[in-house]
Design a protein around this motif. Structure first.
Motif, short mmCIF file in Angstrom:
data_model
loop_
_atom_site.label_atom_id
_atom_site.label_comp_id
_atom_site.label_asym_id
_atom_site.label_seq_id
_atom_site.Cartn_x
_atom_site.Cartn_y
_atom_site.Cartn_z
N ARG A 659 19.68 13.81 18.20
CA ARG A 659 20.05 12.47 18.61
C ARG A 659 18.92 11.48 18.41
O ARG A 659 19.12 10.29 18.42
N GLY A 660 17.71 12.01 18.27
CA GLY A 660 16.58 11.12 18.14
C GLY A 660 16.08 10.61 19.48
O GLY A 660 15.12 9.87 19.55
N ARG A 661 16.75 10.97 20.59
CA ARG A 661 16.30 10.50 21.90
C ARG A 661 15.53 11.59 22.61
O ARG A 661 15.99 12.72 22.76
N LEU A 662 14.34 11.22 23.04
CA LEU A 662 13.46 12.18 23.67
C LEU A 662 14.11 12.78 24.91
O LEU A 662 14.02 13.99 25.16
N ALA A 663 14.80 11.90 25.68
CA ALA A 663 15.41 12.38 26.92
C ALA A 663 16.41 13.49 26.65
O ALA A 663 16.48 14.48 27.38
N LEU A 666 14.61 16.65 25.86
CA LEU A 666 14.09 17.24 27.10
C LEU A 666 15.22 17.91 27.86
O LEU A 666 15.04 19.00 28.43
N LEU A 667 16.39 17.26 27.84
CA LEU A 667 17.53 17.82 28.54
C LEU A 667 17.89 19.19 27.95
O LEU A 667 18.22 20.13 28.68
N PHE A 670 15.53 21.62 29.29
CA PHE A 670 15.79 21.78 30.72
C PHE A 670 16.98 22.70 30.95
O PHE A 670 16.92 23.64 31.75
N LEU A 681 18.24 35.47 37.43
CA LEU A 681 18.77 35.65 38.78
C LEU A 681 19.88 36.69 38.75
O LEU A 681 20.10 37.43 39.64
N LEU B 109 19.08 20.65 42.43
CA LEU B 109 18.01 21.46 41.83
C LEU B 109 17.22 22.20 42.89
O LEU B 109 16.84 23.36 42.72
N PHE B 112 19.15 25.09 44.05
CA PHE B 112 19.10 26.09 42.99
C PHE B 112 17.77 26.84 43.02
O PHE B 112 17.72 28.08 42.95
N GLY B 115 17.53 29.25 45.91
CA GLY B 115 18.33 30.44 45.62
C GLY B 115 17.60 31.37 44.67
O GLY B 115 17.60 32.60 44.83
N LEU B 116 16.94 30.74 43.70
CA LEU B 116 16.23 31.51 42.69
C LEU B 116 15.03 32.24 43.28
O LEU B 116 14.73 33.39 42.90
N LEU B 140 11.07 21.71 38.66
CA LEU B 140 12.35 21.23 38.13
C LEU B 140 12.51 19.73 38.34
O LEU B 140 13.02 19.01 37.46
N PHE B 143 10.55 17.89 35.80
CA PHE B 143 11.27 17.94 34.53
C PHE B 143 12.38 16.89 34.53
O PHE B 143 12.56 16.14 33.56
N LEU B 144 13.11 16.85 35.63
CA LEU B 144 14.19 15.87 35.75
C LEU B 144 13.65 14.45 35.59
O LEU B 144 14.26 13.61 34.92
N MET B 146 11.08 13.56 33.84
CA MET B 146 10.79 13.32 32.42
C MET B 146 12.06 12.95 31.67
O MET B 146 12.06 12.11 30.78
N ILE B 147 13.17 13.61 32.05
CA ILE B 147 14.41 13.34 31.33
C ILE B 147 14.91 11.94 31.58
O ILE B 147 15.39 11.25 30.69
N ARG B 149 13.22 9.21 32.43
CA ARG B 149 12.35 8.07 32.13
C ARG B 149 12.38 7.73 30.66
O ARG B 149 12.65 8.57 29.81
N ARG B 150 12.02 6.44 30.40
CA ARG B 150 12.03 6.01 29.01
C ARG B 150 10.64 5.63 28.51
O ARG B 150 10.44 5.49 27.32
N GLN B 155 6.38 9.68 31.05
CA GLN B 155 6.63 11.02 30.52
C GLN B 155 5.42 11.91 30.78
O GLN B 155 5.54 13.06 31.20
N LEU B 212 10.30 4.56 24.69
CA LEU B 212 10.53 5.67 23.77
C LEU B 212 11.85 5.56 23.03
O LEU B 212 12.07 6.28 22.07
N GLU B 216 14.06 6.49 18.46
CA GLU B 216 15.35 6.90 17.91
C GLU B 216 15.50 6.51 16.46
O GLU B 216 16.21 7.15 15.70
#
Lengths: 681, 221
Positions: A659-663, A666-667, A670, A681, B109, B112, B115-116, B140, B143-144, B146-147, B149-150, B155, B212, B216
């Motif tokens: 997609r070219g999108r960093l987010a 990262l997803l 993740f 688990l 999260l 989760f 639980g883990l 986690l 990480f969330l 980072m996802i 943010r722009r 980041q 960021l 794209e």
């Protein structure tokens, strides 16, 4: 004189006895050195073509002599381990009767092709002479190594070298986009095939993880896995041999390549695929099932018919020959299929007959198809035309090429006393024994196969009448054809050698049968022994069927000579030359004679279901009317384009991930992390 | 006995603080604010490492704590401060994608992660074992962050916060990693921040912004 020659030959045989493999390796090395030697004077066509290529041809002859002596000696296999390759994975080499036979074929055909090539290549055409020489000789060496390889590693290295060098040879005129496209298609098919072969070896090792052929022979395989290995081998080697539906590269690559290369690919390289299939299915696999034979038979017959029909409607002389190669490969596969059928039903003698037919046809095809491809090369050089619509009447300016091509066309059409007749006759003979098979269903279907074979043979003859008639007979269709020059002496020598081979095998088929006998003996435990006299061959029994090439040849020569003398005596001084077929109409010109399209029209009409046709008919008011017809393979649209679209679609679908999108990236990581954690688990 | 009980209680409080800071980072809008929060997170980590070192009597844990103080409380926040000053980005704010939704995702999260951590906690013998779930949650959540943010600088802060979580997980599960590895990671972080700093300047020069979403346009069609 004869006695001293005999002594000389036996002395040579004794000197070489037991060392054939070593000498062959020397020749392979010499080919590689010849290939590299071209770089001493990379742009000199005199050095590369007139010195190195004939030397390569002499080495081919050496291979043929060695292989012939080995086959004649009846000694066991010779093995060697080369100190090359990866650590702990050396190259294994082995010479046995199967590889010996195919090396004989390579040597005999290669000698003619190399000699012709020496006179064929001109400066300023395509790749530099030195590169051409390198690829050509590496190609020869790799084909010999494919036949000598005794482990999967060596085999694949040689096989891929063969594919790559031939790719470079095909694309030697790489500035033309169509040739690049043809080369790419060839390379793609070659690699798909190679992957299948690699997987086949992976199955064959049967869990032992030993990749020598010796280990594979001993590996016990469950029927399912044996069948998987066989199917993979069929796919892989079928793609190289041009078996329908893996044939699409053949009609593209052969016209694109220079003629000696087409001859080499069609004459020898297709046979390496036959060799590979025989090696896997009769030597490495120790079980066979009759269903395999039925599959081979069906595919072979379909390919034969398909090739013949498509050859009949072509208007490019090299495409025509390429489709004819598909037909001949089909015939060879038919023979192998019958051999499997007979062998799995415990009829080793009939199996040997069918396999003999297949092997002799391989040898014959390597002779006459190389011959014909080479003559198209001479015609191409003399006229700069490949399209049949612009040729004609070349028998007058090119008598040598025309008469040698006549030998090739008569052979390929399966007419006695030439060699093509022998193998087709043997194949038909083996069809005659199929009613003894214990399968009611097959017994009903196989007569249809025999009928298809007969139809194919007739169509092949039709194709050859078209090929020869349109190119060499009639009136020249272009003015420039009158000044066409004949082949030079090296070209004539190469063509003459191959034509001589066609006549020799046709007249004395015992030679070919003797060469094949040890192979069938080893693979099937039985062999077709030609009857004891020099005059007759009777594959099964004298009462059943027998053939004498020599007597027939003598008869034909006698009749022709008598007619010649008779006509000379009677008609001397009262002959006049006139345009043929003018039927009393004095103003005939070349536009009035039958064309390649016209000749193929009945076939196009009868077998319309096979083609996808596009016709452009001129309107009545057109002042410069042109009639165009495009003929396409239905399989191309039916199989290849959907696969290509599927691959493209898959690639596009995967491309959506980008997609070219960093987010988003990262997803992805993740989610992967979460997935893995859940998994833990 | 009473003594170690108290330390365990204190550790739990600190762990709760870490989790709180993570949520604060998830919701904060300004870069400046984020760096302060990151420094606080480092400080919490320093205190917790000291406590673990004290209760377990491992001297090398003190070194590790010292390293944390130097690097994560002083050096990195200072470098980042200077960086955003030079980039003129300290008052940058960014449009967040729907804070309440992000918070809900964060909560999911955390559940989760707990639980883990459950099976691992029951096996571990360290005094800090109950905080493993929180450590995982911190990773986690970072990480969330980072996802969602722009901006490039945030980041990097998210990345550093993730490393904090990892460090905390290591101390809570096994009394920290071997010293060599910890030193290595510390060096990597430092070098990484330097290199990313250079990238910031390059990105800004190319696109006149640190957003960021401009990247794209690099996508191949």
């Amino acid at each position: 004189m004869v006695l001293s020659a005999y002594h000389w030959i036996s002395a040579l045989a004794e000197a070489l006895a037991g060392h054939e493999l070593r000498f062959m390796l020397c020749i392979v090395a010499a080919w590689m050195i010849l290939g590299l030697a071209g770089f001493l004077r990379p742009h000199s066509i005199r050095f590369v073509a007139h010195l190195l290529f004939p030397a390569g041809g002499v080495l081919c002859l050496g291979v043929a002599v060695l292989a012939g002596l080995y086959l004649g000696s009846g000694r066991g296999p010779q093995t060697a381990i080369l100190p090359l390759g990866l650590p702990d994975l050396p190259f294994h080499i082995r010479l046995d009767v199967l590889s010996g036979f195919f090396l004989l074929l390579l040597g005999v055909a290669g000698a003619g092709i190399s000699t012709f090539a020496a006179g064929y290549f001109r400066s300023g055409e395509g790749t530099a002479p030195a590169l051409l020489g390198l690829h050509y000789h590496l190609f020869l060496a790799s084909m010999a190594l494919v036949m000598l390889a005794d482990d999967a590693y060596m085999f694949m290295v040689a096989w891929e070298t063969m594919a790559l060098t031939s790719y470079f040879l095909v694309t030697s005129h790489h500035r033309i986009p169509e040739i690049r496209r043809a080369g790419f298609l060839y390379l793609l098919m070659a690699h798909v095939g190679a992957v299948c072969i690699l997987l086949c070896f992976g199955v064959l090792q049967g869990g032992s993880w030993q990749f020598t052929f010796d280990a594979m022979r001993g590996a016990p395989l469950a029927p399912v896995w044996a069948t998987t290995a066989f199917l993979l081998a069929l796919l892989g080697f079928g793609a190289k041999a041009g078996l329908v539906p893996m044939h699409v590269w053949l009609p593209e690559a052969h016209p694109a390549a220079p003629s000696p290369v087409s001859a080499m690919m069609s004459g020898i390289m297709l046979k390496t695929a036959i060799y590979g299939l025989l090696r896997v299915s009769f030597d490495l696999l120790n079980v066979r099932f009759w269903q395999w034979g039925a599959l081979l038979l069906g595919l072979g017959l379909f390919s034969a018919l398909f090739g013949a029909i498509f050859a009949a409607v072509q208007t490019d002389m090299k495409r025509l020959l390429a489709y004819s190669s598909i037909e001949n490969v089909g015939l060879i596969f038919t023979g192998i299929g019958l051999a499997v059928l007979f062998q799995t039903n415990n009829m080793p003698l009939f199996a040997a007959l069918a396999l003999t037919a297949a092997l002799v046809h391989s040898l014959n095809h390597s002779l006459f198809k190389s011959l014909l491809f080479l003559t198209t090369g001479s015609v191409l050089h003399a006229t700069r035309q490949r399209s049949l619509g612009k040729l004609g009447g070349l028998i007058r300016p090119m008598p040598w090429v025309a008469s040698l091509a006549l030998v090739g066309t008569l052979s390929i059409a399966g007419l006695p006393p030439f060699n093509g007749f022998i193998s087709e006759w043997l194949l038909l003979q083996s069809f005659l024994f199929t009613p003894q098979l214990p399968h009611a269903f097959l017994n009903m279907l196989i007569p249809l196969g025999a009928a298809a074979l007969a139809l194919t043979a007739a169509l092949a003859a039709y194709v050859m009448v078209k090929f020869y008639g349109v190119i060499f007979l009639g009136q020249p269709r272009e003015g420039s054809l009158e000044s066409a020059h004949d082949a030079n002496w090296l070209e004539r020598l190469g063509l003459g050698w191959l034509a001589f081979g066609c006549i020799l095998i046709g007249a004395v088929p015992q030679l070919a049968l003797n060469a094949v006998a040890p192979v069938t003996g080893k693979l099937l435990g039985d062999s077709v022994r030609p009857s004891s006299t020099v005059w007759w061959i009777a594959p099964i029994a004298q009462q059943q069927a027998s053939y004498s090439g020599l007597i027939l040849l003598a008869g034909i020569v006698a009749v022709v000579a008598a007619t010649f003398v008779f006509v000379r005596l009677l008609a001397h001084g009262r002959m006049r030359r006139t345009a043929p077929w003018d039927c009393g109409y004095p103003w005939q010109n070349s536009r009035m004679q039958d064309t390649a399209e016209g000749f193929g029209q009945p076939i196009r009409h009868m077998f319309g279901a096979f083609f996808r046709m596009e016709r452009h008919l001129p309107s009545a008011a057109d002042t410069a009317p042109r009639y165009r017809v495009y003929i396409e393979d239905r399989l191309w649209r039916g199989i290849y384009l959907p696969i290509a679209r599927g691959v493209q679609g898959l690639a596009d679908a995967i491309g959506v991930l980008q997609r070219g999108r960093l987010a988003v990236y990262l997803l992805y990581s993740f989610l992967t992390l979460l997935g893995l954690l859940v998994f833990v688990l | 006995m009473h003594h170690s009980e108290l330390i365990a209680q204190l550790l739990k409080v600190i762990a709760a603080g870490l989790l709180l800071i993570s949520f604060a980072m998830l919701a904060s809008r300004r870069t400046q604010q984020l760096i302060t929060l990151f420094a606080w997170q480092g400080a919490m980590l320093f205190v917790s490492t000291c406590l673990v070192a004290y209760s377990s009597g491992l001297t090398e844990m003190y070194y590790s704590a010292g390293l944390t103080l130097l690097l994560k409380v002083i050096a990195l926040p200072w470098i980042l401060h200077r960086l955003i000053h030079r980039l003129g980005a300290q008052w940058d704010s960014e449009q967040l994608v729907n804070v309440p939704t992000t918070m809900m995702a964060g909560l999911a999260l955390v559940i989760f992660a707990f639980g883990l951590a459950q099976p691992i906690t029951s096996m571990a013998t360290t005094i800090t074992r109950h905080t493993l779930g929180i450590a995982l949650a911190v990773i986690l959540l970072a990480f969330l962050m980072m996802i969602t943010r722009r901006k490039a600088v945030t980041q990097v802060i998210g990345f550093l916060a993730m490393e904090n979580g990892l460090f905390f997980a290591a101390t809570s599960a096994t009394y920290g990693m071997p010293m060599v590895i910890e030193l290595g990671i510390a060096l990597d972080l430092l070098v990484g921040v330097f290199i990313l700093g250079i990238f910031f300047f390059q990105i800004r020069e190319q696109f006149d912004s640190l957003d960021l979403s401009n990247l794209e346009s690099l996508k191949e069609d």
